[in-house]
Design a protein around this motif. Structure first.
Motif, PDB file in Angstrom:
ATOM      1  N   ASN A  84      -8.555  -6.500  -2.766  1.00  0.00           N
ATOM      2  CA  ASN A  84      -7.864  -5.602  -3.693  1.00  0.00           C
ATOM      3  C   ASN A  84      -7.046  -6.359  -4.718  1.00  0.00           C
ATOM      4  O   ASN A  84      -6.981  -5.971  -5.887  1.00  0.00           O
TER       5      ASN A  84
ATOM      6  N   ASN B  11      -9.541  -7.741  -7.166  1.00  0.00           N
ATOM      7  CA  ASN B  11     -10.124  -6.629  -7.924  1.00  0.00           C
ATOM      8  C   ASN B  11      -9.160  -6.153  -9.007  1.00  0.00           C
ATOM      9  O   ASN B  11      -9.583  -5.821 -10.121  1.00  0.00           O
ATOM     10  N   ASN B  12      -7.866  -6.117  -8.683  1.00  0.00           N
ATOM     11  CA  ASN B  12      -6.867  -5.641  -9.647  1.00  0.00           C
ATOM     12  C   ASN B  12      -6.857  -6.489 -10.911  1.00  0.00           C
ATOM     13  O   ASN B  12      -6.606  -5.980 -12.005  1.00  0.00           O
TER      14      ASN B  12
ATOM     15  N   GLN C  31      -9.127  -6.822   3.050  1.00  0.00           N
ATOM     16  CA  GLN C  31      -8.936  -5.818   2.004  1.00  0.00           C
ATOM     17  C   GLN C  31      -7.809  -6.224   1.052  1.00  0.00           C
ATOM     18  O   GLN C  31      -7.889  -6.002  -0.154  1.00  0.00           O
TER      19      GLN C  31
ATOM     20  N   GLN D 269       0.839  -1.202   0.000  1.00  0.00           N
ATOM     21  CA  GLN D 269       0.000   0.000   0.000  1.00  0.00           C
ATOM     22  C   GLN D 269       0.875   1.253   0.000  1.00  0.00           C
ATOM     23  O   GLN D 269       0.594   2.232  -0.694  1.00  0.00           O
TER      24      GLN D 269
ATOM     25  N   THR E 206      -7.673   2.973   3.469  1.00  0.00           N
ATOM     26  CA  THR E 206      -7.310   1.678   4.042  1.00  0.00           C
ATOM     27  C   THR E 206      -7.038   1.806   5.532  1.00  0.00           C
ATOM     28  O   THR E 206      -7.427   0.945   6.327  1.00  0.00           O
TER      29      THR E 206
END
Length: 468
Positions: free
Chosen positions: A299, A302-303, A295, A65, A281
């Motif tokens: 994520n 989702n990417n 998450q 992140q 986040t």
């Protein structure tokens, strides 16, 4: 008779012919393939680390992140010059393209140096920001330990990554998307193989866990940089901008000034937007360490699915930017309408597939049932809002292609901090709403942005040639 004439007019505005889609897909598919393979291997990488346990997965997720903020800073840094690159290429002005590449080299070097110093000095403190929620002292300490191990090695991969961003962005802006795709494919294959060997200690190698994952990523980045740079310089006839590129690194003052005027808002935008995502986040993490793990799973998956609207958004910037540089304003507007409609349609189809598969992805991770349940909800919500995000992404690149960087700054980063982060911060700190409800309301807030984007694109504020 009148009704019959109107219908084809409406269809013509938003639906292209076979040649149009062939042109769009010729640009979008290589970007999609490269990003798809990268994100798919990222998913496998994530699963491999996730098989070790929740703490290693969470530590790596937090560091990624933070590195995501750096990645987007680089993207913003090259994007300002990239607007000029696309329009110079549309004019067949190779010297103009060459000067923009030199500017990119200066800006990415400065960003990389600053990031390295920042992470070395404050890395543990930055990781600690995400460890404020519920969790045992042992799990928090372990997550911090794994995060620090991963971060120190990942810093070695920043120099090759910055060079790939300079060259790949330039090649794409000149309509060449295949080489970055091929290099990306090779890199992710190397990354995947080395992940398996170094994380688990196969073929006589030591089992290095998160350190092995970081080493695999760094090695693959050097391989990708070598392929892109060597091939580009060996084929000067296809890439005339490399001829004499390093004879001087000077950039004409008037051009540097123009790029800074257009590019600084983009750099600030990407930096603040990425920082905004990191802050979101952090807001969700107040609900506990389980949320970070969930998450991370969501994520990563989702990417893989987001590659469709990301590639089509990049295509908008390339195709529309070149048309604007060539002075074809009417064609640019018509092409943009069709590309936005195509992006939303494709992502609606992708979102349906994502909804159907949402419950199965978290089962691949060695984690708790609570983390799996949260991850499933996050994936489903992301799928529901994917068509909205496709429209927003295409609208952003439409505005950016015409050099409207102040507007994109307000549209993107100012919005995320003033609306999205405000919603997340207030709901996570001052209410007892479950994190899934907070996440949903933050996504729903982007509908305001959709209305703004629709008005700006329709008004045509972006229709301008900035290199005349």
């Amino acid at each position: 008779m009148e009704t019959t004439r109107k219908k084809p007019g409406f269809l013509y505005k938003f639906i292209g012919d076979k040649a149009f889609y062939k042109m769009v897909l010729a640009i979008a598919v290589p970007i999609m393939v490269q990003n798809g393979i990268t994100n798919f291997v990222g998913l496998l990488d994530n699963i491999m680390i996730g098989r070790i346990g929740t703490e290693p997965m969470s530590g790596v997720a937090i560091v990624n992140q933070l590195i995501f903020v750096y990645n987007l800073c680089l993207f913003g840094g090259v994007s300002g010059a990239g607007i000029f690159t696309a329009q110079y290429f549309g004019q067949k002005n190779h010297e103009g393209v060459r000067q923009t590449v030199r500017f990119k080299l200066w800006i990415v070097a400065a960003i990389t140096l600053f990031t390295t110093v920042l992470f070395l000095a404050t890395g543990p403190n930055l990781i600690q920001l995400y460890l404020q929620g519920e969790g045992t002292a042992e799990s928090i300490a372990a997550t911090l330990h794994y995060g620090q191990q991963y971060l120190l090695i990942m810093l070695l991969g920043l120099p090759p990554f910055m060079m790939v961003q300079v060259y790949s962005s330039t090649l794409r802006e000149c309509g060449q998307t295949v080489l970055p795709m091929k290099a990306g494919v090779v890199a992710v294959i190397i990354n995947l193989i080395l992940n398996y060997i170094l994380i688990y200690g196969k073929f006589g190698a030591p089992a290095l866990g998160v350190q092995g994952a970081a080493l695999a990523t760094v090695i693959s980045r050097y391989a990708e940089a070598a392929i892109v740079l060597i091939h580009t310089h060996k084929h000067k006839e296809q890439n005339p901008f490399v001829e004499g590129l390093y004879k001087s690194l000077k950039v004409p003052g008037h051009l540097a000034g123009k790029i800074l005027v257009k590019g600084t808002p983009l750099l600030l935008n990407e930096t603040l937007w990425a920082a905004g995502v990191a802050m979101l986040t952090q807001c969700y993490s107040v609900r506990g360490l389980n949320v970070i793990a969930a998450q991370n799973i969501s994520n990563t998956i989702n990417n893989v699915f987001n590659i469709v609207f990301i590639a089509l958004g990049d295509s908008v910037a390339i195709v529309v930017g070149q048309l604007l540089g060539a002075g074809k304003m009417k064609e640019a507007r018509d092409t943009d309408n069709k590309m936005i409609a195509f992006s939303v349609f494709c992502c609606t189809c992708v979102a349906l597939v994502m909804l159907l598969l949402a419950q199965f992805f978290p089962l691949m991770y060695n984690t708790t049932e609570d983390v799996r349940r949260l991850a499933t909800y996050f994936i489903m919500i992301a799928a529901i809002f994917m068509p909205q995000n496709a429209f927003l992404h295409a609208s952003y690149f439409t505005l950016r292609s015409g050099g409207k960087t102040i507007i994109t700054f307000l549209f993107d980063s100012v919005f995320i901090w003033c609306v999205s982060v405000t919603i997340a911060f207030a709901l996570s700190r001052f209410t007892s709403l479950p994190v899934v409800a907070v996440f949903t309301l933050v996504q729903a807030g982007d509908f305001i942005k959709c209305i703004i984007g629709f008005v700006l694109v329709k008004k045509g504020v972006w229709l301008q040639n900035i290199v005349e």
